[in-house]
Write a protein that holds these residues in place. Structure first.
Motif, mmCIF file in Angstrom:
data_model
loop_
_atom_site.group_PDB
_atom_site.id
_atom_site.type_symbol
_atom_site.label_atom_id
_atom_site.label_comp_id
_atom_site.label_asym_id
_atom_site.label_seq_id
_atom_site.Cartn_x
_atom_site.Cartn_y
_atom_site.Cartn_z
ATOM 1 N N PRO A 90 15.058 3.335 -0.472
ATOM 2 C CA PRO A 90 15.448 3.136 -1.875
ATOM 3 C C PRO A 90 16.670 2.244 -2.057
ATOM 4 C CG PRO A 90 15.142 5.481 -1.389
ATOM 5 C CD PRO A 90 14.979 4.746 -0.092
ATOM 6 N N GLU A 91 17.587 2.266 -1.089
ATOM 7 C CA GLU A 91 18.788 1.424 -1.237
ATOM 8 C C GLU A 91 18.435 -0.070 -1.187
ATOM 9 O OE1 GLU A 91 18.306 3.598 1.275
ATOM 10 O OE2 GLU A 91 19.175 2.897 3.158
ATOM 11 N N PHE A 92 17.237 -0.395 -0.671
ATOM 12 C CA PHE A 92 16.808 -1.798 -0.633
ATOM 13 C C PHE A 92 15.868 -2.133 -1.787
ATOM 14 C CE2 PHE A 92 17.965 -0.954 3.827
ATOM 15 C CZ PHE A 92 18.919 -1.946 3.970
ATOM 16 N N SER A 93 14.891 -1.264 -2.073
ATOM 17 C CA SER A 93 13.942 -1.584 -3.162
ATOM 18 C C SER A 93 14.642 -1.544 -4.510
ATOM 19 C CB SER A 93 12.743 -0.640 -3.147
ATOM 20 O OG SER A 93 13.157 0.697 -3.111
ATOM 21 N N GLY A 94 15.674 -0.723 -4.649
ATOM 22 C CA GLY A 94 16.487 -0.712 -5.864
ATOM 23 C C GLY A 94 15.643 -0.545 -7.107
ATOM 24 N N ASN A 95 15.847 -1.450 -8.080
ATOM 25 C CA ASN A 95 15.130 -1.348 -9.364
ATOM 26 C C ASN A 95 13.891 -2.223 -9.419
ATOM 27 O OD1 ASN A 95 17.000 0.451 -10.404
ATOM 28 N ND2 ASN A 95 18.384 -1.233 -10.963
ATOM 29 N N ALA A 96 13.412 -2.690 -8.280
ATOM 30 C CA ALA A 96 12.221 -3.564 -8.294
ATOM 31 C C ALA A 96 11.022 -2.819 -8.879
ATOM 32 C CB ALA A 96 11.894 -4.003 -6.874
ATOM 33 N N ARG A 97 10.143 -3.568 -9.582
ATOM 34 C CA ARG A 97 8.870 -3.001 -10.047
ATOM 35 C C ARG A 97 7.981 -2.834 -8.813
ATOM 36 N NH1 ARG A 97 7.599 -7.119 -12.798
ATOM 37 N NH2 ARG A 97 8.895 -6.671 -14.597
ATOM 38 N N ILE A 98 7.304 -1.691 -8.684
ATOM 39 C CA ILE A 98 6.469 -1.424 -7.503
ATOM 40 C C ILE A 98 5.018 -1.297 -7.943
ATOM 41 C CG2 ILE A 98 6.047 0.127 -5.538
ATOM 42 C CD1 ILE A 98 8.871 -0.993 -5.425
ATOM 43 N N THR A 99 4.104 -1.921 -7.203
ATOM 44 C CA THR A 99 2.678 -1.713 -7.454
ATOM 45 C C THR A 99 1.962 -1.485 -6.127
ATOM 46 O OG1 THR A 99 0.628 -2.691 -8.284
ATOM 47 C CG2 THR A 99 2.285 -4.233 -7.502
ATOM 48 N N HIS A 100 0.903 -0.681 -6.171
ATOM 49 C CA HIS A 100 0.085 -0.436 -4.981
ATOM 50 C C HIS A 100 -1.257 -1.157 -5.088
ATOM 51 C CE1 HIS A 100 3.115 2.336 -3.858
ATOM 52 N NE2 HIS A 100 2.793 3.261 -4.742
ATOM 53 N N ASP A 101 -1.360 -2.062 -6.067
ATOM 54 C CA ASP A 101 -2.597 -2.825 -6.275
ATOM 55 C C ASP A 101 -2.437 -4.194 -5.594
ATOM 56 O OD1 ASP A 101 -4.505 -4.604 -7.349
ATOM 57 O OD2 ASP A 101 -4.732 -3.349 -9.138
ATOM 58 N N PRO A 102 -3.322 -4.551 -4.651
ATOM 59 C CA PRO A 102 -3.130 -5.813 -3.909
ATOM 60 C C PRO A 102 -3.300 -7.074 -4.751
ATOM 61 C CG PRO A 102 -5.187 -4.753 -3.252
ATOM 62 C CD PRO A 102 -4.481 -3.779 -4.171
ATOM 63 N N LYS A 103 -3.849 -6.942 -5.991
ATOM 64 C CA LYS A 103 -4.081 -8.128 -6.829
ATOM 65 C C LYS A 103 -3.171 -8.183 -8.057
ATOM 66 C CE LYS A 103 -8.904 -9.445 -6.107
ATOM 67 N NZ LYS A 103 -10.248 -9.407 -6.656
ATOM 68 N N ALA A 104 -2.873 -7.010 -8.642
ATOM 69 C CA ALA A 104 -2.240 -6.969 -9.974
ATOM 70 C C ALA A 104 -0.957 -7.802 -10.034
ATOM 71 C CB ALA A 104 -1.959 -5.524 -10.365
ATOM 72 N N ALA A 105 -0.115 -7.705 -8.989
ATOM 73 C CA ALA A 105 1.187 -8.367 -9.043
ATOM 74 C C ALA A 105 1.057 -9.893 -9.032
ATOM 75 C CB ALA A 105 2.041 -7.912 -7.876
ATOM 76 N N PRO A 129 0.843 -1.198 0.000
ATOM 77 C CA PRO A 129 0.000 0.000 0.000
ATOM 78 C C PRO A 129 0.883 1.256 0.000
ATOM 79 C CG PRO A 129 -0.528 -1.467 1.851
ATOM 80 C CD PRO A 129 0.748 -1.951 1.268
ATOM 81 N N GLU A 130 0.306 2.368 -0.417
ATOM 82 C CA GLU A 130 1.059 3.625 -0.385
ATOM 83 C C GLU A 130 1.466 3.933 1.049
ATOM 84 O OE1 GLU A 130 -0.076 6.876 -2.794
ATOM 85 O OE2 GLU A 130 -1.193 5.589 -4.170
ATOM 86 N N GLY A 131 2.665 4.455 1.212
ATOM 87 C CA GLY A 131 3.196 4.763 2.542
ATOM 88 C C GLY A 131 4.117 3.674 3.073
ATOM 89 N N TYR A 132 4.171 2.519 2.360
ATOM 90 C CA TYR A 132 5.005 1.397 2.818
ATOM 91 C C TYR A 132 6.252 1.201 1.953
ATOM 92 C CZ TYR A 132 1.759 -0.069 6.417
ATOM 93 O OH TYR A 132 0.997 -0.132 7.555
ATOM 94 N N GLU A 133 6.671 2.277 1.254
ATOM 95 C CA GLU A 133 7.875 2.197 0.427
ATOM 96 C C GLU A 133 9.069 1.808 1.307
ATOM 97 O OE1 GLU A 133 5.749 4.783 0.545
ATOM 98 O OE2 GLU A 133 4.791 4.493 -1.397
ATOM 99 N N LEU A 134 9.864 0.871 0.837
ATOM 100 C CA LEU A 134 11.107 0.524 1.547
ATOM 101 C C LEU A 134 12.137 1.603 1.236
ATOM 102 C CD1 LEU A 134 11.255 -3.301 0.711
ATOM 103 C CD2 LEU A 134 10.565 -2.263 2.883
#
Ligand code: CP
Length: 315
Positions: A211-226, A204-209
């Motif tokens: 940046p040094e950890f999330s790196g280049n990962a694709r991010i989605t805020h949709d609980p189903k799409a991924a 969900p929005e507000g739970y961004e890790l």
């Protein structure tokens, strides 16, 4: 490799994963390597898997093992330099760690973050003080920001169960009743970003890790799409990094359900454990044949043994 505190300590990731898988086939092949060597496992926090799997791994390498619950079994330790020790801490880490280094050839440390002061937690003071004062190799048994033994385990488990050369791996945030550290997702992201996988983080929005950890990962805020087409669903709760240590969301739509797993490519379900059933994941998923959480926990032994073998060879 001398210390093991993050993926950055591993020279060749794929060789380390293969070593874990080799040790799984021949657990006792290196019983002589750790003979007359001692590992001390220090726990500032509770543990089931890390404690038992690291002990078993060390024993299978012939090592003697000493385990201590710091604070409960020993003196409370002062971590800060230059303080007047007139409070409740009876011993400074400068002496305690140095003394432990007299008894042990390798030292493992587990110390969770307080989730109050982000700068303090992310400075990794406890781990760094043990590195500074012990004078022996330090293995992180989960620190304020990372859980590298878990992440190596996770990569070994994905390697064992993958059906395509470059599987689609999804780390999905899930609800929880307590504010939990970011260690497992930070570390998982850090390792997946170095591995040959297609990696997405769903939260969900507000739970961004950080940046040094999330790196280049694709991010989605949709609980189903991924979930669509995923080969591995890795569920974990974490508290907010941005609004540090806070619970911002408890929407049950983020729980891992059979309905969402049906969107995947027959994905395997993973979690580091312990897990709260029907909060993080519903029974129908964790009890299904696609759940590999027990095999994953079993692999903790081979990850720890690969790390300890590599360190022992460097002594
Ligand atoms: N996954 C994990 O680290 O489990 P424990 O907290 O029980 O050691």
């Amino acid at each position: 490799m001398y210390n093991f505190t993050s993926v950055n300590d591993v020279q060749d990731l794929s060789a380390m994963v293969n070593l874990g898988l080799q040790l799984k086939k021949s657990p006792n092949a290196f019983r002589e390597l750790g003979k007359y060597k001692t590992i001390g496992l220090l726990f500032f926090n509770s543990s089931l898997r890390t404690r038992l799997s690291t002990q078993k791994a060390a024993q299978q390498l012939g090592m003697d093992v000493m385990v201590m619950n710091v604070g409960a079994d020993s003196w409370q330790l002062e971590m800060t330099e230059g303080v007047i020790m007139n409070g409740d801490k009876a011993e400074h880490v400068a002496e305690a760690a140095a003394v432990i280094g007299q008894y042990c050839d390798i030292v493992g440390v587990r110390s969770f973050p307080g989730l109050v002061d982000r700068n303090y937690d992310y400075s990794e003071q406890v781990l760094n003080q043990f590195i500074k004062y012990t004078g022996k190799p330090i293995v992180s048994l989960e620190s304020a920001t990372r859980h590298p033994l878990q992440s190596l385990t996770d990569l070994i488990t994905i390697e064992e169960h993958k059906k395509t050369a470059r599987p689609k791996v999804v780390l999905t945030w899930a609800p929880h009743v307590k504010a939990l550290p970011q260690c497992v997702p930070n570390s998982f992201a850090e390792w997946m970003n170095r591995a040959d996988v297609d990696f997405t983080i769903a939260h969900p929005e507000g739970y961004e890790l950080a940046p040094e950890f999330s790196g280049n990962a694709r991010i989605t805020h949709d609980p189903k799409a991924a979930f669509i087409g995923a080969d591995f669903i890795y569920a974990k709760n974490w508290s907010s990094y941005k609004d540090y240590g806070k619970i911002l969301n408890s929407d049950p739509a983020w729980m891992v359900t059979k309905e969402k797993m049906d969107l995947t490519n027959n994905a395997k379900f993973m979690h580091c454990l312990p897990v709260r059933r029907n909060v993080v994941v519903e029974d129908a998923v964790i009890d299904s044949e696609n759940s590999i959480v027990i095999q994953q926990a079993g692999n903790r032994v081979w990850a720890a043994q690969a790390v300890l073998k590599t360190i022992l060879e460097s002594l």
